[in-house]
Design a protein around this motif. Structure first.
Motif, PDB file in Angstrom:
ATOM      1  N   PRO A  59       0.806  -1.228   0.000  1.00 57.73           N
ATOM      2  CA  PRO A  59       0.000   0.000   0.000  1.00 57.73           C
ATOM      3  C   PRO A  59       0.839   1.279   0.000  1.00 57.73           C
ATOM      4  O   PRO A  59       0.449   2.271  -0.627  1.00 57.73           O
ATOM      5  N   ASP A  60       1.981   1.274   0.693  1.00 64.11           N
ATOM      6  CA  ASP A  60       2.841   2.459   0.695  1.00 64.11           C
ATOM      7  C   ASP A  60       3.298   2.805  -0.713  1.00 64.11           C
ATOM      8  O   ASP A  60       3.253   3.968  -1.144  1.00 64.11           O
ATOM      9  N   CYS A  61       3.755   1.793  -1.441  1.00 65.88           N
ATOM     10  CA  CYS A  61       4.245   2.038  -2.804  1.00 65.88           C
ATOM     11  C   CYS A  61       3.115   2.452  -3.745  1.00 65.88           C
ATOM     12  O   CYS A  61       3.309   3.285  -4.636  1.00 65.88           O
ATOM     13  N   LYS A  62       1.931   1.897  -3.537  1.00 65.46           N
ATOM     14  CA  LYS A  62       0.788   2.308  -4.365  1.00 65.46           C
ATOM     15  C   LYS A  62       0.489   3.787  -4.140  1.00 65.46           C
ATOM     16  O   LYS A  62       0.114   4.508  -5.074  1.00 65.46           O
ATOM     17  N   LYS A 169       6.640  11.507  14.101  1.00 67.52           N
ATOM     18  CA  LYS A 169       5.468  11.727  13.256  1.00 67.52           C
ATOM     19  C   LYS A 169       4.667  10.447  13.087  1.00 67.52           C
ATOM     20  O   LYS A 169       5.223   9.354  13.123  1.00 67.52           O
ATOM     21  N   ASP A 170       3.349  10.603  12.890  1.00 64.40           N
ATOM     22  CA  ASP A 170       2.554   9.427  12.560  1.00 64.40           C
ATOM     23  C   ASP A 170       2.693   9.162  11.062  1.00 64.40           C
ATOM     24  O   ASP A 170       3.330   9.924  10.325  1.00 64.40           O
ATOM     25  N   LYS A 171       2.106   8.068  10.616  1.00 63.40           N
ATOM     26  CA  LYS A 171       2.306   7.655   9.229  1.00 63.40           C
ATOM     27  C   LYS A 171       1.814   8.702   8.240  1.00 63.40           C
ATOM     28  O   LYS A 171       2.473   8.992   7.240  1.00 63.40           O
ATOM     29  N   TRP A 172       0.653   9.301   8.513  1.00 58.32           N
ATOM     30  CA  TRP A 172       0.119  10.276   7.570  1.00 58.32           C
ATOM     31  C   TRP A 172       1.032  11.492   7.464  1.00 58.32           C
ATOM     32  O   TRP A 172       1.266  12.017   6.381  1.00 58.32           O
ATOM     33  N   GLU A 173       1.578  11.940   8.593  1.00 59.30           N
ATOM     34  CA  GLU A 173       2.486  13.087   8.579  1.00 59.30           C
ATOM     35  C   GLU A 173       3.733  12.779   7.759  1.00 59.30           C
ATOM     36  O   GLU A 173       4.277  13.648   7.077  1.00 59.30           O
ATOM     37  N   ARG A 174       4.195  11.532   7.806  1.00 57.80           N
ATOM     38  CA  ARG A 174       5.379  11.159   7.028  1.00 57.80           C
ATOM     39  C   ARG A 174       5.090  11.116   5.535  1.00 57.80           C
ATOM     40  O   ARG A 174       5.980  11.314   4.715  1.00 57.80           O
ATOM     41  N   LEU A 175       3.832  10.842   5.194  1.00 55.23           N
ATOM     42  CA  LEU A 175       3.470  10.691   3.787  1.00 55.23           C
ATOM     43  C   LEU A 175       3.118  12.005   3.101  1.00 55.23           C
ATOM     44  O   LEU A 175       2.824  12.019   1.911  1.00 55.23           O
ATOM     45  N   THR A 176       3.154  13.124   3.823  1.00 56.50           N
ATOM     46  CA  THR A 176       2.708  14.390   3.245  1.00 56.50           C
ATOM     47  C   THR A 176       3.736  15.049   2.342  1.00 56.50           C
ATOM     48  O   THR A 176       3.441  16.057   1.700  1.00 56.50           O
ATOM     49  N   ASP A 198      20.207   5.093   3.156  1.00 56.83           N
ATOM     50  CA  ASP A 198      19.745   5.479   4.488  1.00 56.83           C
ATOM     51  C   ASP A 198      19.790   4.245   5.381  1.00 56.83           C
ATOM     52  O   ASP A 198      19.968   3.114   4.899  1.00 56.83           O
ATOM     53  N   ASP A 199      19.627   4.455   6.675  1.00 54.15           N
ATOM     54  CA  ASP A 199      19.647   3.317   7.594  1.00 54.15           C
ATOM     55  C   ASP A 199      18.316   2.576   7.618  1.00 54.15           C
ATOM     56  O   ASP A 199      18.272   1.363   7.747  1.00 54.15           O
ATOM     57  N   LEU A 200      17.206   3.318   7.466  1.00 56.34           N
ATOM     58  CA  LEU A 200      15.882   2.723   7.643  1.00 56.34           C
ATOM     59  C   LEU A 200      14.880   3.283   6.646  1.00 56.34           C
ATOM     60  O   LEU A 200      14.822   4.494   6.425  1.00 56.34           O
ATOM     61  N   TYR A 201      14.111   2.400   6.043  1.00 56.63           N
ATOM     62  CA  TYR A 201      12.999   2.772   5.171  1.00 56.63           C
ATOM     63  C   TYR A 201      11.722   2.418   5.919  1.00 56.63           C
ATOM     64  O   TYR A 201      11.494   1.264   6.249  1.00 56.63           O
ATOM     65  N   THR A 202      10.905   3.437   6.205  1.00 56.52           N
ATOM     66  CA  THR A 202       9.629   3.167   6.873  1.00 56.52           C
ATOM     67  C   THR A 202       8.488   3.363   5.876  1.00 56.52           C
ATOM     68  O   THR A 202       7.983   2.409   5.307  1.00 56.52           O
ATOM     69  N   THR A 203       8.094   4.624   5.638  1.00 55.66           N
ATOM     70  CA  THR A 203       7.055   4.880   4.637  1.00 55.66           C
ATOM     71  C   THR A 203       7.641   5.178   3.260  1.00 55.66           C
ATOM     72  O   THR A 203       6.941   5.090   2.258  1.00 55.66           O
TER      73      THR A 203
END
Length: 231
Positions: A59-62, A169-176, A198-203
């Motif tokens: 879903p993140d990639c979509k 940040k919550d997920k939506w804030e990261r996706l903005t 980078d060290d970490l990929y989240t969203t």
């Protein structure tokens, strides 16, 4: 020669047969077998970002594929490990206690991954930057530390302009997709393909922000990314 070393994470003894010739090489383990066994190596998942999922595309990639600001970025991310409980504890030590030597536990895997997947002749590595304040607090940039010994051209062209912590940040804030970086125009963009590290990929917000900034500044070649962990 047998030396008694302690695991850098759990501090338990590791009795190893060591030769002087490889005492400081990438073959030397710095965490014990028990700790290493608790890490989850990625095998499969989302074909675009390696997220653990039973779908071809998560879903993140979509979201990124259909976002008007990123749908033209054919970004592909590769990660080595899932961001499980042990990985979180390791990165807490790295980021908040400045224990950069723990990253040496992944040195061999990172080197082997790049050797198998990329050519130094065709790619340039760009580590994710941190702010001057974070660099002063921590003493190092963990993304740059991960790739410091790789035989690739490296460019530090990004400037971090936001001091907001992604972890807060919550997920939506990261996706903005709020602008996080600018480019140092005194540095000429490489004509090679780019690997963002980078060290970490989240969203995926950080990586997509950097890729978008590159394209906005005229870069037109392939952009991919590498992260140690995939959340």
């Amino acid at each position: 020669m047998t030396m008694q070393l302690n695991c850098l994470f759990c501090n338990k003894h590791m009795n190893q047969r060591i030769r002087w010739v490889n005492l400081f090489s990438i073959k030397q383990d710095v965490i014990c077998v028990n700790c290493k066994s608790k890490l989850e190596r990625i095998n499969g998942g989302c074909i675009r970002c390696n997220k653990k999922t039973d779908q071809d595309i998560c879903p993140d990639c979509k979201y990124w594929i259909h976002h008007p600001k990123t749908r033209d970025i054919p970004l592909q991310n590769k990660s080595l490990y899932h961001y499980n409980d042990l990985a979180k504890l390791i990165m807490e030590r790295v980021k908040f206690k400045g224990d950069c030597k723990l990253l040496d536990a992944f040195k061999r895997d990172v080197n082997e991954f790049f050797e198998m997947n990329f050519s130094p002749l065709n790619y340039v590595i760009i580590p994710t930057p941190i702010t001057e304040e974070r660099l002063y607090e921590r003493g190092f940039n963990q993304a740059a530390y991960l790739i410091r010994d790789l035989p690739y051209e490296q460019q530090n062209i990004f400037i971090k302009i936001s001091n907001e912590k992604q972890s807060k940040k919550d997920k939506w804030e990261r996706l903005t997709l709020k602008k996080q970086f600018s480019i140092d125009n005194t540095i000429k963009l490489s004509d090679k393909k780019v690997i963002l590290v980078d060290d970490l990929y989240t969203t995926g917000s950080t990586i997509h922000n950097m890729a978008r900034e590159l394209m906005s500044n005229g870069y037109q070649k392939e952009i991919c990314s590498f992260t140690l962990f995939r959340g």
